[in-house]
Design a protein around this motif. Structure first.
Motif, short mmCIF file in Angstrom:
data_model
loop_
_atom_site.label_atom_id
_atom_site.label_comp_id
_atom_site.label_asym_id
_atom_site.label_seq_id
_atom_site.Cartn_x
_atom_site.Cartn_y
_atom_site.Cartn_z
N GLU A 2 0.76 -1.19 0.05
CA GLU A 2 0.02 0.15 -0.10
C GLU A 2 0.85 1.37 -0.23
O GLU A 2 2.02 1.29 0.55
CB GLU A 2 -0.81 0.11 1.25
CG GLU A 2 -2.00 -0.82 1.32
CD GLU A 2 -2.93 -0.62 2.39
OE1 GLU A 2 -2.77 0.10 3.26
OE2 GLU A 2 -3.70 -1.64 2.73
N ARG A 8 1.28 8.80 -1.80
CA ARG A 8 0.13 8.94 -2.71
C ARG A 8 -0.05 10.18 -3.33
O ARG A 8 -0.45 10.56 -4.29
CB ARG A 8 -1.30 8.38 -1.94
CG ARG A 8 -2.38 7.78 -2.80
CD ARG A 8 -3.51 7.34 -2.17
NE ARG A 8 -3.61 5.92 -1.60
CZ ARG A 8 -3.28 5.82 -0.29
NH1 ARG A 8 -3.43 6.53 0.54
NH2 ARG A 8 -3.16 4.49 0.34
N SER A 85 -6.00 8.37 -7.43
CA SER A 85 -5.14 8.38 -6.34
C SER A 85 -5.87 9.29 -5.34
O SER A 85 -5.67 9.44 -4.00
CB SER A 85 -3.87 9.20 -6.48
OG SER A 85 -3.61 10.08 -7.39
N GLN A 129 -7.55 1.37 -4.33
CA GLN A 129 -6.14 1.15 -4.60
C GLN A 129 -5.94 0.11 -5.69
O GLN A 129 -4.82 0.24 -6.15
CB GLN A 129 -5.52 0.48 -3.27
CG GLN A 129 -5.29 1.55 -2.25
CD GLN A 129 -4.78 1.18 -0.74
OE1 GLN A 129 -5.25 0.17 -0.49
NE2 GLN A 129 -4.19 2.02 -0.09
N LYS A 130 -6.87 -0.76 -5.68
CA LYS A 130 -6.73 -1.82 -6.90
C LYS A 130 -6.79 -1.02 -8.11
O LYS A 130 -5.83 -1.34 -9.16
CB LYS A 130 -7.79 -2.59 -6.81
CG LYS A 130 -7.42 -4.17 -6.14
CD LYS A 130 -8.50 -4.97 -6.17
CE LYS A 130 -8.75 -5.90 -5.17
NZ LYS A 130 -9.81 -6.52 -5.13
N SER A 133 -3.60 0.88 -8.85
CA SER A 133 -2.58 -0.01 -9.46
C SER A 133 -2.60 -0.33 -10.76
O SER A 133 -1.66 -0.57 -11.62
CB SER A 133 -2.74 -1.17 -8.45
OG SER A 133 -1.72 -1.98 -8.87
N ARG A 134 -3.83 -0.66 -11.10
CA ARG A 134 -4.24 -0.96 -12.74
C ARG A 134 -3.92 0.28 -13.50
O ARG A 134 -3.32 -0.12 -14.48
CB ARG A 134 -5.79 -1.42 -12.67
CG ARG A 134 -6.00 -2.36 -13.91
CD ARG A 134 -7.41 -2.71 -13.92
NE ARG A 134 -8.33 -1.53 -14.02
CZ ARG A 134 -9.25 -0.83 -13.60
NH1 ARG A 134 -9.70 -1.99 -12.51
NH2 ARG A 134 -9.93 0.00 -13.70
N THR A 136 -1.76 2.62 -13.18
CA THR A 136 -0.41 2.68 -12.99
C THR A 136 0.38 2.08 -13.96
O THR A 136 1.29 2.14 -14.55
CB THR A 136 0.22 2.60 -11.52
OG1 THR A 136 -0.66 3.59 -10.56
CG2 THR A 136 1.64 3.01 -11.39
N GLN A 137 -0.16 0.76 -13.68
CA GLN A 137 0.45 -0.39 -14.57
C GLN A 137 0.35 -0.08 -16.18
O GLN A 137 1.31 -0.21 -17.08
CB GLN A 137 -0.04 -1.95 -14.25
CG GLN A 137 0.28 -3.05 -15.22
CD GLN A 137 2.10 -3.16 -14.71
OE1 GLN A 137 2.60 -2.96 -13.67
NE2 GLN A 137 2.67 -3.62 -15.92
N ARG A 204 5.55 -1.35 -8.37
CA ARG A 204 4.31 -2.28 -8.46
C ARG A 204 4.01 -2.74 -7.40
O ARG A 204 4.80 -2.99 -6.46
CB ARG A 204 5.17 -3.48 -9.42
CG ARG A 204 5.58 -3.06 -10.94
CD ARG A 204 6.47 -4.02 -11.43
NE ARG A 204 7.00 -3.82 -12.71
CZ ARG A 204 6.47 -3.83 -13.65
NH1 ARG A 204 5.35 -4.57 -13.96
NH2 ARG A 204 6.88 -3.44 -14.84
N TYR A 205 2.60 -2.77 -7.16
CA TYR A 205 1.92 -3.20 -5.78
C TYR A 205 0.63 -3.78 -6.11
O TYR A 205 0.05 -3.58 -7.21
CB TYR A 205 2.00 -1.99 -4.93
CG TYR A 205 1.22 -0.85 -5.41
CD1 TYR A 205 1.89 0.06 -6.00
CD2 TYR A 205 -0.26 -0.71 -5.11
CE1 TYR A 205 1.23 1.33 -6.55
CE2 TYR A 205 -0.58 0.52 -5.53
CZ TYR A 205 -0.11 1.40 -6.26
OH TYR A 205 -0.62 2.49 -6.73
#
Lengths: 205, 246
Positions: A2, A8, A85, A129-130, A133-134, A136-137, A204-205
């Motif tokens: 996290e 963030r 974010s 947060q998921k 993450s997606r 960001t990837q 990556r998280y």
């Protein structure tokens, strides 16, 4: 893993920074497009003697078109990241407020009456947060794609130089100038994209 | 945060929350009020975002939080209602009663689930589980869209910023000596209240009410004779535009 609130927040600003820098990439991609059009016109005028240049100009057009499209996609992702974010930051604040209230209401008769909203807030936060993450990837992948294309552009530049050396001397200087501008634009795009990736320092998280 | 029951009747109670020693030092201390029946509750000026956790922890000593079905915001200031976004997550079934004028502004605090019940300029009567509350116009006292709340059974007037001062967390809950209290409220009223005309209109309106307690959103509560003393004093001072504040 996290992200804490501070990183963030920083990340939210970084995503906006990437978006701002992309205007430079867009400008260079438009330059490539212009040079590709010039090259096409030149090929048409020079006729059979420069026919080997045609696939190169086609590639330049394709590259500029793809780059502009990628930049648009990156802009969308950067905006999504900023939104995600910010939402995650708000969600994280809500969760921390509920936890604090929980801590301060241990003796309260109805202390468990906000368990449900507290649980929902945590669930929302996990979801935010998921999403973050997606996005960001995806941003990472898009930036990498531009970089890969610019590496390919280096190869095309070398080939173009060889081809330019073989064309009629009437057109040689023009072709060399076009190749030169193409090379500079590709180099600038690559530098900006590398800078964007450096700014993001993607996790990556 | 202190919790004081200021009224207990047959069907409902008034609880005041304030004097939060845990609040960040540089934010002003505020009074929040809960009116509760055995089944429902309304929070008057629920407070700023910084106070949310303290408020939530305090409320659950008196009732389950999901029984809070209504919120009231006298006006749009952050110390009044910037916690709205968090209440929206906590009691999504609730209704917020607030001036119509501020709807588009208050929603910036976050109001996705809570229903916004816009109070018209002339005020309205609100009923909740057998009790009746009057939303009394208090426009330009100090906000351009502003209401007080009157409970005719408890004889309590929630006056928002009227009667308030820039008080400290160790101020008494009730005004003990009105004349000694004046210095802590004088400049606040002269500076915050913009209009003599609005002041007289509000005073005239509330003088018609039978008031035992006048409860401001900051500072100490006025009880009994101090209510009349406060209204007389407010009438006597000049407020607002054109007034030089030293």
């Amino acid at each position: 893993m996290e992200l804490n609130d501070e990183s963030r927040t920083t990340f939210f600003i970084r995503a906006v920074g990437v978006s701002a820098r992309l205007s430079a990439v867009l400008k260079e991609a438009k330059n490539i497009s212009l040079e590709a059009m010039n090259a096409k016109a030149l090929v048409a005028r020079a006729g059979e003697s420069v026919r080997t240049f045609k696939p190169i100009t086609d590639y330049m057009v394709e590259l500029s078109y793809d780059t502009i499209k990628l930049v648009e996609e990156i802009n969308t992702e950067a905006l999504n990241i900023s939104k995600s974010s910010l939402t995650a930051m708000r969600g994280s604040y809500a969760v921390s407020q509920y936890k604090k209230a929980k801590e301060n209401s241990k003796e309260a008769l109805y202390g468990d009456s906000f368990d449900k909203p507290m649980f929902n807030a945590q669930k929302d936060l996990d979801e935010f947060q998921k999403n973050l993450s997606r996005h960001t990837q995806r941003l990472h992948e898009l930036l990498q794609e531009i970089e890969t294309r610019m590496l390919a552009a280096n190869v095309v530049t070398s080939t173009s130089r060889l081809e330019a050396a073989t064309v009629s001397s009437v057109y040689q200087a023009n072709f060399e100038a076009i190749v030169g501008k193409f090379e500079v634009a590709a180099k600038n795009i690559r530098a900006t994209v590398m800078e964007c990736r450096k700014i993001l320092k993607l996790r990556r998280y | 945060m202190k919790k004081v029951k200021i009224y207990e009747g047959l069907h409902h109670e008034w609880i005041m929350f304030g004097r939060d020693v845990e609040k960040p030092e540089k934010i002003i201390d505020t009074n929040q009020y809960l009116i509760k029946t055995s089944r429902e509750g309304i929070l008057l000026d629920p407070g700023g975002i910084e106070l949310f956790s303290s408020m939530l922890a305090a409320i659950v000593h008196f009732m389950p939080v999901d029984q809070i079905t209504h919120l009231f915001a006298s006006h749009q200031d952050p110390d009044i209602i910037s916690s709205l976004g968090l209440w929206d997550k906590t009691i999504s079934h609730a209704t917020l009663h607030a001036p119509w004028l501020w709807e588009g502004f208050l929603r910036h605090y976050g109001c996705d689930s809570i229903t916004y019940a816009a109070i018209p300029d002339e005020g309205s009567i609100f009923k909740m589980d057998g009790i009746e509350l009057h939303f009394i116009p208090a426009h330009y006292m100090h906000s351009s869209g502003n209401f007080s709340v009157y409970d005719p059974v408890a004889k309590i007037l929630f006056s928002g910023d009227i009667g308030a001062g820039l008080n400290k967390v160790d101020d008494p809950m009730f005004v003990e000596d009105f004349y000694a209290h004046i210095p802590s409220i004088k400049k606040f009223h002269q500076r915050w209240m913009p209009s003599e005309r609005a002041k007289f209109a509000w005073i005239e309106r509330v003088r018609r009410l039978d008031i035992d307690m006048l409860c401001p959103q900051h500072g100490s509560i006025y009880k009994g004779e101090n209510v009349t003393r406060f209204l007389d004093w407010l009438e006597s001072i000049e407020v607002g535009i054109g007034l030089r504040i030293d």
